[in-house]
Enzyme design. Sequence first.
Site, mmCIF file in Angstrom:
data_model
loop_
_atom_site.group_PDB
_atom_site.id
_atom_site.type_symbol
_atom_site.label_atom_id
_atom_site.label_comp_id
_atom_site.label_asym_id
_atom_site.label_seq_id
_atom_site.Cartn_x
_atom_site.Cartn_y
_atom_site.Cartn_z
ATOM 1 N N HIS A 47 -33.523 -57.396 -54.402
ATOM 2 C CA HIS A 47 -34.346 -56.843 -55.489
ATOM 3 C C HIS A 47 -34.770 -57.926 -56.479
ATOM 4 O O HIS A 47 -35.835 -57.839 -57.092
ATOM 5 C CB HIS A 47 -33.607 -55.698 -56.193
ATOM 6 C CG HIS A 47 -33.541 -54.447 -55.382
ATOM 7 N ND1 HIS A 47 -33.642 -53.184 -55.928
ATOM 8 C CD2 HIS A 47 -33.402 -54.257 -54.043
ATOM 9 C CE1 HIS A 47 -33.565 -52.272 -54.963
ATOM 10 N NE2 HIS A 47 -33.408 -52.906 -53.808
ATOM 11 N N ASP A 48 -33.950 -58.957 -56.629
ATOM 12 C CA ASP A 48 -34.334 -60.094 -57.468
ATOM 13 C C ASP A 48 -35.460 -60.884 -56.800
ATOM 14 O O ASP A 48 -36.523 -61.113 -57.389
ATOM 15 C CB ASP A 48 -33.118 -60.996 -57.697
ATOM 16 C CG ASP A 48 -33.461 -62.183 -58.580
ATOM 17 O OD1 ASP A 48 -34.049 -61.968 -59.659
ATOM 18 O OD2 ASP A 48 -33.160 -63.325 -58.185
ATOM 19 N N SER A 65 -33.940 -63.242 -62.412
ATOM 20 C CA SER A 65 -34.523 -62.488 -63.535
ATOM 21 C C SER A 65 -33.923 -61.096 -63.655
ATOM 22 O O SER A 65 -33.798 -60.557 -64.753
ATOM 23 C CB SER A 65 -36.048 -62.404 -63.390
ATOM 24 O OG SER A 65 -36.408 -61.710 -62.215
ATOM 25 N N ASP A 195 -22.674 -55.169 -37.924
ATOM 26 C CA ASP A 195 -22.973 -55.010 -36.500
ATOM 27 C C ASP A 195 -24.366 -54.371 -36.357
ATOM 28 O O ASP A 195 -25.045 -54.148 -37.354
ATOM 29 C CB ASP A 195 -21.898 -54.156 -35.821
ATOM 30 C CG ASP A 195 -21.749 -52.793 -36.488
ATOM 31 O OD1 ASP A 195 -22.628 -52.403 -37.298
ATOM 32 O OD2 ASP A 195 -20.757 -52.105 -36.209
ATOM 33 N N SER A 331 -17.529 -46.088 -55.004
ATOM 34 C CA SER A 331 -18.963 -45.920 -55.289
ATOM 35 C C SER A 331 -19.178 -44.962 -56.461
ATOM 36 O O SER A 331 -18.395 -44.072 -56.676
ATOM 37 C CB SER A 331 -19.698 -45.386 -54.067
ATOM 38 O OG SER A 331 -19.607 -46.308 -53.020
#
Length: 331
Positions: A47-48, A65, A195, A331
């Site tokens: 994403h950067d 950024s 994998d 998560s």
Amino acid sequence: VTCPDGHVTANRACCALFPVVQNLQENLFDGGECGEEAHSALRLSFHDAIGFSLNSNKGGGADGSILLFNATELTFHANGGIDDITSRQFPVFETTGLTPGDFVHLAGAVGTANCPGAPRLQFMFGRPPPIAPAPDLTVPEPTDDVDAILARFADAGFDASEVVALLSSHTIAAADVVDVTIPGTPFDSTVGTFDTQVFLEVLLAGRSFPGNGSQPGEVLSPLAGEMRLQSDFVVSRDSRTACLWQAMVNNQQLMVSSFAAAMAKLQVLGQNVNTMVDCSDVIPEPAPFAGPIKFPASFSMADVEQACASTFPQIQTVAGPAPTVAPVPGS
Ligand code: HEM
Ligand SMILES: *[C@@H]1O[C@H](CO)[C@@H](O)[C@H](O)[C@H]1NC(C)=O
Ligand SMILES: *[C@@H]1O[C@H](CO)[C@@H](O)[C@H](O)[C@H]1NC(C)=O
């Protein structure tokens, strides 16, 4: 050269990175795990870097950024859930003395190396500080069609085969925000292993949604507890990408070599490589994946929605009843 701490590396400038790698393993990756933080460090690196364009000004690419200008970039819809990893990385980043770009892309390479089967990614050292946030709409969304996905990647310098190679990353991936009721829902049944399982499972006929019904960017998945992105689904079945996708199935060598090559390009996008030092030898050597992959229990060739006319590889089936894929812890 031999560094003062005994590590051996090709260039003296890389000596400074060994303590940073250890710092990352201890303070970000739970002692070297292929877990939630490793997965999201790879996503952050993408994403950067993709905040870049060959044709117009869309940011400085792999410049960090997203970490430094988080107040701007984290408001973009496609960066949903990314705040988890930027807020985990920020305090570690501040202890390292690295630039944001070097930090984000070193963390992406080290986190990936914690996953068995992964390639040891190249790491180039020497990104200057970012000068501005990337604009919105550089990161592809799971609701995008194949035309839009290929166009965005082409604008950043990647062809269709490189797009498929980069999507190997979804073998160590889970979703937190596509369906907020089921955080950590994996894209394949072996989310802790780099994998080719994701390339197989995305081709299986869909049966159900893992959480609160159908959400934007999500399509039916074959396994309970598994999330299938609409973007992976359409790329796997489009005439421009289907044969590239199918070729990855049970071909670990093709997947890791093409992923490593595309990542080497991604992680220096917009950067001047002539002023950088190759410090790839600071990246830990990943554990191997023995293979071959298998159909999840109860699945077989009859469940494959083949979209490429080439011969499909012979694959065995795990014994037993159809599994339920467990969420990624933390998560
Ligand atoms: C067509 C392009 C892509 C789309 C539409 C896409 C979309 C997504 C979405 C929607 C998620 C789940 C986010 C959430 O709900 O938490 C995700 C996760 C992820 N993506 Fe992608 N992605 C793309 C390409 C890539 C590439 C090129 C990479 C890296 C090279 C990457 C690496 C990852 C990883 C590692 C995760 C899992 C993060 C975690 O488990 O915490 N993706 N992606
Ligand atoms: C954003 O950056 C600030 C420093 O500018 C940092 O303190 C904060 O933890 C970051 N937040 C997130 C969500 O990344
Ligand atoms: C479940 O999905 C529906 C339809 O997409 C949505 O309106 C609702 O808010 C969701 N519920 C939760 C708890 O997220």
